[in-house]
Structures are given as structure tokens and as C-alpha cells.
Design a protein around this motif. Structure first.
Motif, short mmCIF file in Angstrom:
data_model
loop_
_atom_site.label_atom_id
_atom_site.label_comp_id
_atom_site.label_asym_id
_atom_site.label_seq_id
_atom_site.Cartn_x
_atom_site.Cartn_y
_atom_site.Cartn_z
N HIS A 197 0.83 -1.21 0.00
CA HIS A 197 0.00 0.00 0.00
C HIS A 197 0.86 1.25 0.00
CE1 HIS A 197 -3.49 -2.51 1.03
NE2 HIS A 197 -2.74 -3.08 1.94
N CYS B 93 -5.23 4.99 1.01
CA CYS B 93 -4.19 4.29 0.28
C CYS B 93 -4.16 4.89 -1.11
CB CYS B 93 -4.47 2.79 0.21
SG CYS B 93 -3.22 1.94 -0.78
N HIS C 277 -7.08 0.46 -4.87
CA HIS C 277 -7.37 0.29 -3.44
C HIS C 277 -8.24 1.43 -2.93
CE1 HIS C 277 -3.69 -2.51 -2.53
NE2 HIS C 277 -4.43 -2.94 -3.54
N MET D 262 -10.51 2.19 0.42
CA MET D 262 -9.43 2.42 1.39
C MET D 262 -9.21 3.90 1.61
SD MET D 262 -6.47 -0.43 0.91
CE MET D 262 -5.76 -0.14 2.54
CU LIG Z 1 -3.52 -0.14 -0.76
#
Ligand SMILES: [Cu+2]
Length: 331
Positions: free
Chosen positions: A234, A291, A296, A301
């Protein structure tokens, strides 16, 4: 001649038996006491620890397991542990989950007895208790003049036993938490540390808009701890604030050349942390953290660092952004 023959036959057998006994003793030496939990087996004397903590491992619903300070209070992530260099902490794990469990810490000193793995036989079954002892040491000079670093850092702990050698199922069930070790002179944050765990494409199994809201008043010193678990890499990004890519996230002096960042790449079991002054130069607001791996962030996220005004009121601007964040994500 025939009388001495049996004696000559016995000699090699006797030597073989003695060698086997000696071998067995030598072989068992490193394992003596491995299932005991005596003071001598630990990094520090368990009768003279600075802190004692009890942690319960408990199932949460059907698929999750967490750690908590009391029965029925397991959370994901688990309670944040804090130590100062020079301290020794004894954490008694009461495993009330349905499978084997343990505590395995990163960054601090511990012996085999507190390693928390099947390999070192330091797992415990359901219904059992075990005390894990962690030591945080100060920095010092070795006899050769080189520096042995202290234990200070933004670390973490996790299960290493649930249904396998590596605690994979424990981690994916939610058995992890932050372990903060401070150097004696480190500044202490004004509010509870905000612990963000990136796992899969979630923050601790939550997706926007249900991710944690980190809150502070304008001007407060806020500490973030970011931990990565699982199988993904990430890039953690925080809006409106930045930090130094150092152990503490701070610069040591005005001419400290360490790089200033607002985005950090992390992989499984990495952890880092930093402190910011909430809203410094940017004011109150609903500042996003997310992220920065684009698919993501698109999967949810992301979350909010809510900087309220100095009196702790949510500004109209921040409220509008919060509402937009809530309304912009469908789940
Ligand atoms: Cu990520």
C-alpha cells in the motif's frame, strides 16, 4: 583368549550407549524450560516488571477474532500497547477464542518463551493463559564503539498460532494491534493515537465510509500509527499534513536532512508512525487519509482525519465534507 572376548564386545556397546545419553542431553539443552514460563526464561524478571496487562483473545461474530482488555471488549485492531525504553511489560493472554492463539511482538526484546509461535511452543490453546514478557532497551554504545539502537519505534503485535505456523488465519481474523515504544524524550500526543491497519483492500476490514475517523482539535499534537498486514502493498497518504521519514516522523534539528513525506509505501508487517500538529497552516477540516494505490482507494481504502476548531466544534466546511464523504460511498 575366549574369556576376554565378551568384554571386547561390551566395550563398543557401552561407548555407544554413553554417546547416545550424552547426545540426548546436549540435544535437549536448548529446549529445557521451553514450555515453562519461569522468570529465568524471560527477557526480564516477571516479578519485577514495570507494567502488567491482561489481554483477552475472543471471537467476534462468526469470522473475526480480536484482543481486548476485558471480556466482551475485543476490538480490531486490539488495544494499543505503549512502553518507554527501559521498561519491561508482562502481558498475560487469556485465550477465550475457539483456536490456538498467541502474542508475537515486533521490535522489542523477548526470549523463546515469549516468541508466541508453534516453533517455540509458546502458543496456548482455548481456555488457557500465558504471560508474554517484552523488554524495551535504551540505546547504548557497544564495546567496539558502534551504536546499539534503542527499542523506540512504532511497532505492532499479532497472533502467530491460529490454525497454522504463521498466524495467517489469526491475522486475517483481526488478531493484531499497535505497540508504541517511546524514547524517554519523545513528545507525547494530546489525544489517543490513531491506529490504522491496512489489510486486504480495507482499513481493519472496514471500507469507506465506515473507516475510522481520527479526531483532534486545531493545534493538538496527533499521533498516527500505520500498520500493514496481509498480502498487499500500500501507499499511505494523508491530506494537508506531512512528516519526516524517520523513526519518530520528526526532525531532530533544524538542519536534519531527512526527507519530508506525505505518502509512504508499506508492505506486510511494516509499521510506521508520526505526529502532526492538527490543521497546522491548513486549518480545521475533514482531511482525507487513503491508500494511494488507485484501485485500493476506489475499493474504499479511505477515511477522514477530522480537525475541529480549537474549542472542539466541527466547522461548517468540515461538516459539508463529512456529509459528502458519507454520501459519496455506497456499500
Ligand atoms: Cu492499498
Amino acid at each position: 583368549v575366549t574369556v576376554r572376548k565378551p568384554f571386547r564386545l561390551w566395550m563398543p556397546i557401552l561407548i555407544l550407549v554413553m554417546a547416545l545419553v550424552a547426545g540426548a542431553v546436549v540435544w535437549s539443552l536448548p529446549t529445557i524450560g521451553r514450555t515453562d514460563n519461569q522468570p529465568a526464561d524471560q527477557a526480564c524478571d516477571v516479578t519485577e516488571v514495570d507494567k502488567e496487562v491482561t489481554l483477552f483473545a475472543e471471537n467476534i461474530g462468526k469470522s473475526r477474532v480480536g484482543y481486548g482488555l476485558r471480556r466482551g471488549q475485543a476490538s480490531i485492531p486490539g488495544p494499543t500497547m505503549e512502553m518507554t525504553e527501559g521498561e519491561c511489560i508482562a502481558v498475560t493472554l487469556k485465550n477465550r477464542s475457539d483456536r490456538k492463539a498467541s502474542l508475537h511482538a515486533h521490535g522489542v526484546d523477548y526470549t523463546r518463551a515469549s516468541d508466541g509461535t508453534r516453533l517455540t511452543r509458546s502458543c496456548i490453546g482455548p481456555g488457557k493463559d500465558r504471560t508474554y514478557v517484552w523488554q524495551a532497551h535504551t540505546d547504548s554504545l557497544r564495546t567496539d564503539g558502534s551504536v546499539e539502537p534503542g527499542s523506540a519505534g512504532y511497532w505492532h503485535y499479532h497472533d502467530h498460532c491460529r490454525m497454522g505456523e504463521h498466524g495467517t488465519r489469526g491475522i486475517y481474523a483481526g488478531m493484531f494491534g499497535a505497540l508504541i515504544v517511546r524514547a524517554p524524550d519523545d513528545p507525547v500526543p494530546d489525544v489517543e493515537p490513531c491506529v490504522l491497519v491496512m489489510i486486504g483492500t480495507t482499513f481493519a476490514f472496514k471500507r469507506a465510509p465506515n473507516t475510522p475517523v481520527c479526531e483532534a482539535n486545531l493545534g493538538q499534537r496527533v499521533e498516527f500509527v500505520v500498520i500493514t498486514h496481509g498480502d498487499e502493498f500500500h501507499t499511505f497518504h494523508l491530506h494537508g499534513h506531512r512528516w519526516a521519514d524517520t523513526r519518530s516522523g520528526a526532525l531532530e534539528t533544524l538542519d536534519d536532512p531527512s526527507r519530508i513525506i506525505d505518502n509512504k509505501t508499506t508492505g506486510p508487517a511494516d509499521s510506521f508512525g508520526f505526529q502532526v500538529i492538527a490543521g497546522e497552516r491548513v486549518g480545521p477540516g475533514a482531511w482525507m487519509y487513503h491508500c494511494h494505490v488507485q484501485n485500493h482507494s476506489d475499493l474504499g481504502m479511505s477515511g477522514i482525519f477530522l480537525v475541529k476548531d480549537e474549542e472542539g466544534r466541527i466547522t461548517p466546511d468540515a461538516q459539508r465534507a463529512l456529509d459528502a464523504f458519507q454520501g459519496g460511498h455506497h456499500h
